[in-house]
Design a protein around this motif. Structure first.
Motif, PDB file in Angstrom:
ATOM      1  N   PRO B  29       0.817  -1.216   0.000  1.00  0.00           N
ATOM      2  CA  PRO B  29       0.000   0.000   0.000  1.00  0.00           C
ATOM      3  C   PRO B  29       0.850   1.266   0.000  1.00  0.00           C
ATOM      4  CG  PRO B  29       0.013  -0.995   2.198  1.00  0.00           C
ATOM      5  CD  PRO B  29       0.910  -1.835   1.340  1.00  0.00           C
ATOM      6  N   MET B  30       0.228   2.371  -0.247  1.00  0.00           N
ATOM      7  CA  MET B  30       0.902   3.670  -0.137  1.00  0.00           C
ATOM      8  C   MET B  30      -0.144   4.717   0.234  1.00  0.00           C
ATOM      9  SD  MET B  30       0.009   5.639  -3.024  1.00  0.00           S
ATOM     10  CE  MET B  30      -0.262   5.485  -4.808  1.00  0.00           C
ATOM     11  N   LEU B  31       0.359   5.881   0.620  1.00  0.00           N
ATOM     12  CA  LEU B  31      -0.538   6.981   0.985  1.00  0.00           C
ATOM     13  C   LEU B  31      -0.326   8.121   0.002  1.00  0.00           C
ATOM     14  CD1 LEU B  31      -2.181   8.989   2.735  1.00  0.00           C
ATOM     15  CD2 LEU B  31      -0.309   9.026   4.347  1.00  0.00           C
ATOM     16  N   LEU B  32      -1.406   8.518  -0.681  1.00  0.00           N
ATOM     17  CA  LEU B  32      -1.308   9.644  -1.607  1.00  0.00           C
ATOM     18  C   LEU B  32      -1.260  10.939  -0.812  1.00  0.00           C
ATOM     19  CD1 LEU B  32      -3.719   8.985  -4.556  1.00  0.00           C
ATOM     20  CD2 LEU B  32      -1.321   9.580  -4.685  1.00  0.00           C
ATOM     21  N   PRO B  56       4.098   1.597   7.961  1.00  0.00           N
ATOM     22  CA  PRO B  56       4.655   0.555   7.090  1.00  0.00           C
ATOM     23  C   PRO B  56       4.420   0.771   5.597  1.00  0.00           C
ATOM     24  CG  PRO B  56       2.632  -0.215   8.081  1.00  0.00           C
ATOM     25  CD  PRO B  56       2.849   1.171   8.596  1.00  0.00           C
ATOM     26  N   PHE B  57       4.281   2.013   5.159  1.00  0.00           N
ATOM     27  CA  PHE B  57       4.147   2.263   3.710  1.00  0.00           C
ATOM     28  C   PHE B  57       4.653   3.661   3.379  1.00  0.00           C
ATOM     29  CE2 PHE B  57      -0.082   2.282   5.862  1.00  0.00           C
ATOM     30  CZ  PHE B  57      -0.298   3.642   5.917  1.00  0.00           C
ATOM     31  N   PRO B  58       5.019   3.910   2.105  1.00  0.00           N
ATOM     32  CA  PRO B  58       5.527   5.236   1.728  1.00  0.00           C
ATOM     33  C   PRO B  58       4.394   6.224   1.446  1.00  0.00           C
ATOM     34  CG  PRO B  58       5.577   3.794  -0.174  1.00  0.00           C
ATOM     35  CD  PRO B  58       5.047   2.966   0.972  1.00  0.00           C
ATOM     36  N   ILE B  59       4.750   7.495   1.327  1.00  0.00           N
ATOM     37  CA  ILE B  59       3.787   8.473   0.817  1.00  0.00           C
ATOM     38  C   ILE B  59       4.155   8.796  -0.637  1.00  0.00           C
ATOM     39  CG2 ILE B  59       3.262   9.452   3.072  1.00  0.00           C
ATOM     40  CD1 ILE B  59       4.987  11.862   2.411  1.00  0.00           C
ATOM     41  N   VAL B  60       3.138   9.026  -1.455  1.00  0.00           N
ATOM     42  CA  VAL B  60       3.360   9.289  -2.877  1.00  0.00           C
ATOM     43  C   VAL B  60       2.778  10.655  -3.223  1.00  0.00           C
ATOM     44  CG1 VAL B  60       2.725   8.582  -5.221  1.00  0.00           C
ATOM     45  CG2 VAL B  60       3.338   6.848  -3.511  1.00  0.00           C
ATOM     46  N   VAL B  84       8.671   8.785   7.067  1.00  0.00           N
ATOM     47  CA  VAL B  84       8.158   7.943   5.976  1.00  0.00           C
ATOM     48  C   VAL B  84       8.963   8.184   4.707  1.00  0.00           C
ATOM     49  CG1 VAL B  84       5.753   7.628   6.659  1.00  0.00           C
ATOM     50  CG2 VAL B  84       6.412   9.722   5.458  1.00  0.00           C
ATOM     51  N   ASN B  85       9.002   7.168   3.850  1.00  0.00           N
ATOM     52  CA  ASN B  85       9.642   7.329   2.543  1.00  0.00           C
ATOM     53  C   ASN B  85       8.725   8.121   1.628  1.00  0.00           C
ATOM     54  OD1 ASN B  85      11.968   5.851   3.129  1.00  0.00           O
ATOM     55  ND2 ASN B  85      10.854   3.922   2.784  1.00  0.00           N
ATOM     56  N   LEU B  86       9.362   8.937   0.768  1.00  0.00           N
ATOM     57  CA  LEU B  86       8.594   9.763  -0.162  1.00  0.00           C
ATOM     58  C   LEU B  86       8.866   9.301  -1.592  1.00  0.00           C
ATOM     59  CD1 LEU B  86       7.007  12.399  -0.949  1.00  0.00           C
ATOM     60  CD2 LEU B  86       9.203  13.584  -0.858  1.00  0.00           C
ATOM     61  N   VAL B  87       7.792   9.021  -2.339  1.00  0.00           N
ATOM     62  CA  VAL B  87       7.914   8.682  -3.761  1.00  0.00           C
ATOM     63  C   VAL B  87       7.227   9.802  -4.537  1.00  0.00           C
ATOM     64  CG1 VAL B  87       7.160   7.045  -5.545  1.00  0.00           C
ATOM     65  CG2 VAL B  87       7.875   6.195  -3.291  1.00  0.00           C
ATOM     66  N   HIS B 125       5.585   0.980  -9.345  1.00  0.00           N
ATOM     67  CA  HIS B 125       5.978   0.499  -8.018  1.00  0.00           C
ATOM     68  C   HIS B 125       5.172  -0.708  -7.565  1.00  0.00           C
ATOM     69  CE1 HIS B 125       8.674   3.894  -6.997  1.00  0.00           C
ATOM     70  NE2 HIS B 125       7.911   4.534  -7.865  1.00  0.00           N
ATOM     71  N   LYS B 126       4.264  -1.184  -8.410  1.00  0.00           N
ATOM     72  CA  LYS B 126       3.400  -2.328  -8.081  1.00  0.00           C
ATOM     73  C   LYS B 126       2.611  -2.084  -6.791  1.00  0.00           C
ATOM     74  CE  LYS B 126       5.218  -5.433 -11.218  1.00  0.00           C
ATOM     75  NZ  LYS B 126       5.434  -4.306 -12.183  1.00  0.00           N
ATOM     76  N   PHE B 127       2.157  -0.848  -6.615  1.00  0.00           N
ATOM     77  CA  PHE B 127       1.308  -0.570  -5.453  1.00  0.00           C
ATOM     78  C   PHE B 127      -0.031  -1.263  -5.666  1.00  0.00           C
ATOM     79  CE2 PHE B 127       3.895   3.484  -5.211  1.00  0.00           C
ATOM     80  CZ  PHE B 127       4.557   3.127  -4.044  1.00  0.00           C
ATOM     81  N   ASP B 128      -0.583  -1.828  -4.602  1.00  0.00           N
ATOM     82  CA  ASP B 128      -1.890  -2.467  -4.765  1.00  0.00           C
ATOM     83  C   ASP B 128      -2.995  -1.750  -3.995  1.00  0.00           C
ATOM     84  OD1 ASP B 128      -0.999  -3.219  -2.284  1.00  0.00           O
ATOM     85  OD2 ASP B 128      -1.326  -5.362  -2.540  1.00  0.00           O
ATOM     86  N   CYS B 129      -2.611  -0.646  -3.323  1.00  0.00           N
ATOM     87  CA  CYS B 129      -3.624   0.113  -2.610  1.00  0.00           C
ATOM     88  C   CYS B 129      -3.126   1.536  -2.391  1.00  0.00           C
ATOM     89  CB  CYS B 129      -3.912  -0.545  -1.265  1.00  0.00           C
ATOM     90  SG  CYS B 129      -5.042   0.420  -0.262  1.00  0.00           S
ATOM     91  N   ALA B 130      -3.986   2.496  -2.666  1.00  0.00           N
ATOM     92  CA  ALA B 130      -3.630   3.891  -2.420  1.00  0.00           C
ATOM     93  C   ALA B 130      -4.590   4.473  -1.395  1.00  0.00           C
ATOM     94  CB  ALA B 130      -3.699   4.687  -3.715  1.00  0.00           C
ATOM     95  N   LEU B 131      -4.047   4.874  -0.263  1.00  0.00           N
ATOM     96  CA  LEU B 131      -4.862   5.556   0.745  1.00  0.00           C
ATOM     97  C   LEU B 131      -5.002   7.019   0.352  1.00  0.00           C
ATOM     98  CD1 LEU B 131      -3.098   4.138   3.870  1.00  0.00           C
ATOM     99  CD2 LEU B 131      -5.567   4.207   3.678  1.00  0.00           C
ATOM    100  N   GLY B 132      -6.183   7.554   0.513  1.00  0.00           N
ATOM    101  CA  GLY B 132      -6.368   8.952   0.141  1.00  0.00           C
ATOM    102  C   GLY B 132      -7.279   9.681   1.099  1.00  0.00           C
ATOM    103  N   GLY B 133      -7.275  11.002   0.975  1.00  0.00           N
ATOM    104  CA  GLY B 133      -8.011  11.836   1.914  1.00  0.00           C
ATOM    105  C   GLY B 133      -9.406  12.239   1.435  1.00  0.00           C
ATOM    106  N   GLY B 134      -9.977  11.491   0.483  1.00  0.00           N
ATOM    107  CA  GLY B 134     -11.310  11.842  -0.010  1.00  0.00           C
ATOM    108  C   GLY B 134     -12.360  11.756   1.090  1.00  0.00           C
ATOM    109  N   ARG B 135     -13.312  12.708   1.063  1.00  0.00           N
ATOM    110  CA  ARG B 135     -14.394  12.702   2.057  1.00  0.00           C
ATOM    111  C   ARG B 135     -15.729  12.728   1.331  1.00  0.00           C
ATOM    112  NH1 ARG B 135     -12.273  17.601   3.638  1.00  0.00           N
ATOM    113  NH2 ARG B 135     -14.407  18.289   3.511  1.00  0.00           N
ATOM    114  N   ARG B 136     -16.714  12.042   1.911  1.00  0.00           N
ATOM    115  CA  ARG B 136     -18.004  11.948   1.237  1.00  0.00           C
ATOM    116  C   ARG B 136     -18.755  13.274   1.228  1.00  0.00           C
ATOM    117  NH1 ARG B 136     -19.537   6.431   4.315  1.00  0.00           N
ATOM    118  NH2 ARG B 136     -18.677   4.929   2.860  1.00  0.00           N
TER     119      ARG B 136
END
Lengths: 413, 300
Positions: B29-32, B56-60, B84-87, B125-136
């Protein structure tokens, strides 16, 4: 400030979207740019008044067809409470969406069109709310403006509703006559219905005492993730992260870890970054134990004298979500707390007529949106309570391994 | 001790549960991270979710090249602070490799191009999940979004065929090449975010607060004067006391006139706003279904 999660159910023409639009509008949650967009669309579509329903229908196809097909979430707050509203479609072909919306709600709004009275769909929405364990129902008798705000009509609907709802297990049912379009008894007290002395809808929402939806007696802590810092300063740290699903855990408590049955004592509890003496639902926390035992995701920390069930054979009340009918002998991935195991469908005990709540023993065909009691056998034991006792440790979803789709929701019986 | 829980505690606990679920269910995973308040909030919540372990994941960061300078400085500082690591994925690279064509003329923006760069970065980077700050509460298409939102191998969102999401059981199963977008703060409103930022004393980029800037008005939105924002001959830049309510690419983020320079006053200002946050976003004004269309293609 506390938080109330509620669900609204109603069919295409009950005026549900209009009621929500009215609640948002009258609590000043609608912003100027949103209102302008709606005014513009109403005008383009040649409607006589500003169609507040357009505020909630988010997807293009919904706005084109003028219906709500998916659950939409709305947020508003008054000085008393913060609200999260799951706006769900009420048509029979969207039963699964209503169940989705209702799964996290503590209160349900049921809409009835005053001109039509109690219909099959009214009963359906009521039964689904009861099935999902919702303890508070507010029956909104809407469109009173179209029946001249007539008290007899309101009374008749109330009696009809009471007649069938006596069969179900919901402790708190209330009735409010209103007009969403005109705003009567939504936020503002109606001047046209002096005969009604009860609260407005907003007042009822603000003041309904929602006793905790969480189980506070029997301790349940499903382990979600194991924290191993790998830092000099935290060399021996091993924290079990998760969200408390029941009971109160205190520092020093003796605990049992399932399924292994190993016993230990709580060394420390951290509630998101700071050490605390105790945690309770729905807190996210991490727990350190005194003994170094092998614990991983899917295990559950409990107490010795109030243990959950541990079994490979379970009966669930299931709602089926896909087109292909349920077949005896089919296999699934079952997701329960933080545990994922395989399951095989052994038997359909009966199907439930969702409009009457009758058990149909001789119909074992479970198709899209059908609800029935089934028997499952799992590849390894689940650690569970009944849904009635604990919604978190009593709920499951079934996943089709072929396409990864969530095909069913179930409540453990 | 009373067993009560404020709405902020509730939202925090829910978000942390979702973030931990991501770490448990996905391989990579990663965090946008845009540098805006919502992605900063997720970074802070992730830090809490795994403390005392590292996140346990980088920020992109998807970098359009058209940034506010303050955002880049802030991004680097936060990556250090939260260990955190930055990509970084560069939109310029997508343009240079011919994958996208840059828009030209007035109202041109690299905002739409970000989707391509984002999907390329995910693939590389073969990321399989992107965490994001979207709100409903941000926008009507987002109101229908799940916490765990599936994307097919083309990165597309299929709003009519979303997986039902019940209780707190999140289904993150997928086939190879597909990925998930996960939104831990789905249930937060703009006001919740600000109240929590205040409670947790979270650092924010300086441009959220009052500063002097040369801006010009287009369709009711104050845009920053910048080489990346070509002006029409009729438009004139003037110096104003402004701040930003959201932070995105410089070409599409509108400023508001405001003297507010601390969180308390921002909260008071948010409470009094009569237009939504995204009203200042030039990218949303393109059409009524602008967000739904971009999301289907892979936009955040």
């Amino acid at each position: 400030m506390d938080l109330l999660r509620f669900v609204t159910a109603g069919s295409v023409d009950d005026g549900k979207s209009t009621l929500i639009g009215r609640l948002l509008f009258d609590t000043k949650t609608i912003f100027k740019d949103q209102l302008e967009a709606v005014e513009h669309t109403s005008k383009v579509r040649g409607e006589d008044f500003v169609n507040l329903a357009l505020l909630t229908d988010g997807l293009r196809s919904e706005r084109e067809q003028g219906i709500t097909i998916d659950v939409a979430y709305r947020y508003f707050a008054t000085p008393k409470r913060k609200f999260i509203l799951a706006d769900s479609p009420g048509h029979v072909q969207y039963t699964r969406n209503m169940i989705t919306g209702a799964s996290n709600a503590s209160l349900s709004l049921i809409l009835v069109d005053a001109r039509n009275g109690v219909l099959e769909q009214t009963r359906r929405h009521t039964f689904i709310s009861a099935l999902l364990g919702i303890k508070h129902l507010i029956v909104c008798i809407n469109k009173m403006d179209l029946v001249d705000f007539n008290q007899d009509i309101y009374q008749k609907i109330k009696e009809d509703y009471r007649a069938f709802s006596s069969k179900i297990d919901v402790p708190d049912i209330r009735f409010i006559p209103l007009s969403a379009k005109e705003g009567d008894n939504v936020v503002r007290r109606s001047e046209k219905m002096d005969w009604y002395q009860g609260p407005t809808l907003l007042y009822a929402l603000e003041n309904t005492y929602v006793e905790s939806d969480y189980e506070r007696v029997n301790c349940r802590f499903p382990v979600q993730y194991v924290l191993r810092p790998m830092k000099e300063a935290f060399h021996d740290y091993r924290g079990y992260a998760g969200r408390v699903a029941g009971g109160i855990f205190k520092k020093g408590d003796e605990v049992v870890v399932l399924p292994s049955g190993f016993k230990s004592r709580i060394k420390s509890i951290e509630n998101v970054g700071k050490e605390v003496d105790q945690v309770f639902p729905p807190m996210s926390a991490s727990i350190q134990l005194e003994n170094d035992i092998d614990i991983s995701r899917g295990d559950m920390i409990v107490k010795e004298f109030s243990q959950p069930n541990m079994n490979q054979d379970i009966d669930i009340m299931l709602c089926w979500f896909t087109e292909t009918p349920l077949a005896i002998g089919s296999k699934f991935i079952i997701k329960h707390t933080t545990r994922e195991v395989k399951a095989i469908l052994k038997d359909v005990r009966y199907k439930v007529d969702i409009n009457t709540l009758h058990r149909i023993q001789d119909d074992k065909h479970i198709g899209l949106n059908d609800i029935g009691r089934v028997h499952l056998r799992t590849s390894s034991p689940l650690i569970f309570d009944t849904y009635k006792k604990n919604k978190i440790t009593g709920s499951v979803i079934l996943i089709d391994e072929k396409n990864n789709y969530t095909v069913a929701a179930g409540m453990i019986l | 001790m009373a067993y009560t829980f404020s709405h902020l505690d509730h939202l925090e606990s829910e978000a942390i549960f979702v973030i931990r679920e991501v770490a448990a269910q996905f391989q990579k995973p990663m965090l946008l991270f845009s540098g805006g308040k919502d992605s900063m909030l997720i970074l802070h919540l992730a830090w809490k979710a795994f403390y005392p372990a590292r996140i346990p994941f980088p920020i992109v960061h998807v970098d359009t090249g058209h940034n506010f300078e303050e955002t880049i400085e802030y991004r680097n500082r936060m990556a250090d602070k939260y260990e955190v690591n930055l990509v970084v994925g560069y939109v310029q690279d997508s343009i240079d490799s011919g994958k996208v064509e840059e828009e030209t003329g007035i109202n041109s923006s690299r905002n739409w191009l970000q989707s391509v760069t984002l999907l390329d970065t995910i693939e590389e980077h073969k990321f399989d999940c992107a965490l994001g700050g979207g709100r409903r509460d941000e926008e009507k298409a987002r109101a229908k979004e799940r916490f765990f939102s599936h994307r097919n191998e083309f990165g597309e969102w299929d709003p009519k065929n979303q997986r039902p999401e019940l209780w707190n059981l999140f289904n993150g199963r997928k086939n190879y090449g597909e990925h998930f977008r996960v939104f831990p703060i789905s249930n937060w409103t703009e006001m919740d975010v600000w109240q929590y930022i205040k409670r947790e004393e979270i650092d924010l980029p300086s441009i959220y607060f009052n500063h002097k800037r040369r801006v010009f008005n287009r369709d009711g939105v104050w845009l920053a004067e910048s080489p990346f924002n070509p002006m029409k001959p009729t438009e004139v830049a003037v110096e104003k006391e402004v701040r930003f309510r959201t932070i995105g690419d410089i070409s599409c983020t509108g400023a508001i006139e405001s003297k507010v320079n601390n969180i308390d006053d921002i909260i008071a200002e948010v409470a009094s706003f009569r237009v939504t946050e995204r009203a200042g976003r030039h990218d949303d004004k393109r059409s009524d279904t602008s967000m739904e269309d971009r999301k289907k293609e892979g936009y955040f």
